[in-house]
Design a protein around this motif. Sequence first.
Motif, short mmCIF file in Angstrom:
data_model
loop_
_atom_site.label_atom_id
_atom_site.label_comp_id
_atom_site.label_asym_id
_atom_site.label_seq_id
_atom_site.Cartn_x
_atom_site.Cartn_y
_atom_site.Cartn_z
N ASN A 133 0.69 -1.46 -0.31
CA ASN A 133 0.09 -0.10 0.25
C ASN A 133 0.97 1.17 0.20
O ASN A 133 0.80 1.84 1.04
N LEU A 134 1.56 1.53 -1.11
CA LEU A 134 2.52 2.20 -1.14
C LEU A 134 2.19 3.93 -1.75
O LEU A 134 2.52 4.85 -1.40
N GLU A 135 1.44 3.69 -3.01
CA GLU A 135 0.79 4.80 -3.77
C GLU A 135 0.18 5.49 -2.51
O GLU A 135 -0.46 4.96 -2.50
N PRO A 136 0.17 6.62 -2.22
CA PRO A 136 -1.26 7.67 -1.37
C PRO A 136 -1.99 7.38 -1.77
O PRO A 136 -2.34 7.81 -2.56
N TRP A 137 -3.20 6.85 -1.25
CA TRP A 137 -4.47 7.06 -1.09
C TRP A 137 -5.34 8.12 -1.20
O TRP A 137 -4.29 9.59 -1.39
N PRO A 138 -6.23 8.48 -2.19
CA PRO A 138 -6.69 10.19 -2.78
C PRO A 138 -6.89 11.01 -1.65
O PRO A 138 -6.26 12.41 -1.72
N THR A 139 -7.73 10.83 0.11
CA THR A 139 -7.01 11.49 0.47
C THR A 139 -6.22 11.65 1.91
O THR A 139 -5.74 12.90 2.79
N ALA A 140 -4.91 10.98 1.50
CA ALA A 140 -3.82 10.86 2.50
C ALA A 140 -3.29 12.21 2.46
O ALA A 140 -2.69 12.35 3.46
N TRP A 141 -3.64 13.30 1.46
CA TRP A 141 -2.43 13.83 1.89
C TRP A 141 -4.16 15.36 2.08
O TRP A 141 -3.79 16.65 2.55
N GLU A 142 -4.41 15.69 2.17
CA GLU A 142 -6.25 16.62 3.04
C GLU A 142 -5.81 16.79 3.70
O GLU A 142 -5.31 16.01 4.83
N PRO A 143 -5.85 18.19 4.33
CA PRO A 143 -6.15 18.21 5.84
C PRO A 143 -7.04 18.00 7.06
O PRO A 143 -7.75 17.44 6.42
N LEU A 144 -7.05 17.01 7.50
CA LEU A 144 -7.65 16.61 8.91
C LEU A 144 -8.34 17.35 9.50
O LEU A 144 -8.55 18.32 9.37
N GLN A 145 -10.06 16.71 8.94
CA GLN A 145 -10.97 17.77 9.09
C GLN A 145 -12.54 16.40 9.77
O GLN A 145 -12.07 15.32 10.28
N PRO A 146 -13.00 17.54 11.61
CA PRO A 146 -13.98 16.63 11.56
C PRO A 146 -14.78 15.64 10.84
O PRO A 146 -15.19 16.01 9.28
N GLY A 147 -15.23 14.84 12.19
CA GLY A 147 -15.85 13.49 11.14
C GLY A 147 -16.76 12.97 12.09
O GLY A 147 -15.76 12.07 13.63
N GLU A 148 -17.34 11.79 12.19
CA GLU A 148 -17.36 10.53 12.96
C GLU A 148 -16.72 9.35 13.36
O GLU A 148 -16.67 9.42 14.32
N TYR A 149 -15.44 10.06 12.15
CA TYR A 149 -14.41 8.86 12.53
C TYR A 149 -12.95 9.57 13.13
O TYR A 149 -12.14 8.90 14.03
N LEU A 150 -13.18 10.59 13.82
CA LEU A 150 -11.80 11.71 14.77
C LEU A 150 -12.60 12.07 16.02
O LEU A 150 -13.70 12.24 16.45
N ARG A 151 -12.36 11.22 17.08
CA ARG A 151 -12.17 12.29 18.04
C ARG A 151 -10.83 12.31 18.87
O ARG A 151 -9.98 12.06 19.20
N SER A 152 -11.31 13.45 18.67
CA SER A 152 -9.84 14.96 18.91
C SER A 152 -10.00 15.28 19.74
O SER A 152 -9.25 15.63 20.66
N ASP A 153 -10.71 14.71 21.40
CA ASP A 153 -11.04 15.08 22.83
C ASP A 153 -10.05 14.18 23.53
O ASP A 153 -10.21 13.79 24.94
N SER A 154 -9.31 13.05 22.42
CA SER A 154 -9.14 12.07 23.61
C SER A 154 -8.30 12.13 24.66
O SER A 154 -8.30 11.28 25.51
N TYR A 155 -7.12 13.35 24.33
CA TYR A 155 -6.27 13.12 25.69
C TYR A 155 -6.68 14.07 26.67
O TYR A 155 -6.19 13.60 27.57
N GLN A 156 -7.46 14.29 26.50
CA GLN A 156 -8.27 15.61 27.31
C GLN A 156 -9.08 13.50 28.22
O GLN A 156 -9.51 14.01 30.01
N GLN A 157 -9.76 13.52 27.25
CA GLN A 157 -10.50 12.36 28.53
C GLN A 157 -9.94 11.44 28.40
O GLN A 157 -10.04 10.97 30.06
N LEU A 158 -8.82 11.16 28.48
CA LEU A 158 -7.82 9.55 28.73
C LEU A 158 -7.07 10.27 30.04
O LEU A 158 -6.46 9.73 31.32
N LEU A 159 -6.85 11.49 29.61
CA LEU A 159 -5.03 12.04 30.47
C LEU A 159 -6.07 11.53 32.43
O LEU A 159 -4.91 11.27 33.42
N PRO A 160 -7.03 12.07 32.79
CA PRO A 160 -7.13 11.99 34.47
C PRO A 160 -7.08 10.60 34.56
O PRO A 160 -6.73 10.66 36.01
N HIS A 161 -7.45 9.25 33.19
CA HIS A 161 -7.98 8.10 34.27
C HIS A 161 -6.55 7.31 34.65
O HIS A 161 -6.45 6.67 35.35
N TYR A 162 -5.50 7.70 33.57
CA TYR A 162 -3.88 7.50 33.64
C TYR A 162 -3.56 8.24 34.97
O TYR A 162 -3.18 7.32 35.25
#
Length: 631
Positions: A219-248
């Motif tokens: 899978n060496l050739e970059p996929w169509p969205t490989a270089w696109e800026p990261l966008q919010p969406g249903e598969y991105l959990r961008s608040d994970s660190y804030q959730q995780l740190l207190p538990h750690y």
Amino acid sequence: MSDKKHSGGVQRGPIGGQPVLVTSSLLDLHTPYSYGMMDTLSTLIQTWLQWDQDPTSRAEIEQLRDSNAVEELEKRLRNRIEFGTAGLRGRMAAGFSCMNSLIVIQASQGLAKFIRDQRSDIASHGVVIGHDARHNSKKFAALAANAFIAQKIPVFLFDQEAPTPLVPFGVSHFHAAAGIMVTASHNPAQDNGYKVYSSNGAQINRPEDGEIAQSIKDNLEPWPTAWEPLQPGEYLRSDSYQQLLPHYMDRVGKFMKSTVANWEPPKPFVYTPLHGVGGLVLPELCHSLGIDNHASVEAQEIPDPDFPTVKFPNPEESGALDLSIETADKQGRTLIIANDPDADRFAVAEKVDDKWQLLTGNHVGVLLASHILDSYDADKDWSHISVLTTTVSSGMLAKMAAAKGIHFKETLTGFKWMANVARDLEKEGKTVSFAYEEALGYMFPSVCYDKDGITAATVFLAAEAKWRSQGLTVYAKLQKLFAEFGHHETLNNYFRSPDPELTSTLFQGIRGSNCLADMKFGRFKILRWRDLTKGYDSSTADNKPDLPDDPTSQMLTLWLEGGVRFTFRGSGTEPKVKFYIESCGDSRDDAVKAVCDTFLTIREEWVERFTPSMSYSKQLPTSSGHMLTVE
């Protein structure tokens, strides 16, 4: 890719797309490509410029092409950076052999496709992606996330710099399919890396690493969205660190307190994160535990990817703690603790009789083990408890475990082995309470399945307070352990081997000599020897070793008369042949003499005989501070 010769001028990339100017002097160079193909250098340049959309690395290759830098282009493009010890690590630069955006995209696509195809039952559990504060780490983490989102795999992405242990902790906490940490740990500033964890929270190991490596190649050739800026969406959990740190932090605090009957704070100390991310977590954690008597090394407390105050950002290196010592002396403090830049390693120094003693990883390992083992009552059966260390670490832990009736297990080098062995022991009903390796790494499976410099720091501070209540300094406690289990002296260092062929020549010479067959090593009698490259052990009935063999690496261990054991191995990540010598004696002087004599025999009987061009340090410190000066 095509191996067709061209006549110069403007050519299309092998996948189509942007025109690429190639010069005739580069066109007819053919050497085997890393996948067995016969690609011209011009084709490799075209492929790189077709796939790479990072302006900085594109410009590097274009400049090398335009200046006809054939040798450098060959070095950059001919062979791929190896996906090996739990992932990738290397110098950041353009080219298939270096760490850069394209390499991260390719690695992530391969891992994402592996999870989607081979771990489809857990793909929906997602992956945890963290990064440290190095140059490009945040960018690499975002590019990695894109690959998993393209496969509709959820991503628990840390939106700020984090210590490495939070990723394996996060894999377990979120029950994720995998974890990625973008870090080069304690490497120099120009390096970066890509560390991969499996669904069990441990670093990937064979055969999984080989399967992922093959998926990357597919899978060496970059996929169509490989270089696109990261966008919010249903598969991105961008608040994970804030959730995780207190538990750690809560888990670390609870584990630390479980190791002492009566928790009390340590004596005043100095802390340095060595320009890394430990300073973003440990001081806050200490405050939450009521530890407010520490001082930071101001010049090193904020993450800085250039590591301006240290030559090497590794607390093991000479001079790395100079500013810490200066700070401690100014404030009248006698204890220093340190993390490396990604906070997975932990170091200690203590002032003893007006002289600073930097403890080795073996020293800290047995001190932490002693503290944890002391929490088990002497009159109970603790055979279900297990502790681990590696074949290059001190044999002292095995003696300490035996004295408590606790199970001990030795593993191959590295936490990818210790963590996975710990998981296997758990399946057998064991509870692994602690594991360590001599390179300042300490694992507490109650928290996570990798070395964890944050947990190590808190547990050590609790231990220091307990020993102080008993009238012991840290150093005095160590001497007390030596009095009980024998003085264990170590001498760990390396010979420089810039060429893998040189390393191979050395080990071929050793195996072809009469040394091992005659069971003689200079003045020493060999009691046992083990060759994990060839899968041989002289001490077993069938001559099979008690550890897995690895024909891809060079590793010999010898047990000598007089209580000496040493391991000699080729490094998988550095141009070095490393040696780990340990002697156990009734006195410090006897043990020091034994390790020094063993080193001199290695040099004379092996290195100077088979590879005299190998260089080494002429000043070698043993673990107690004795300096061996080599003529």
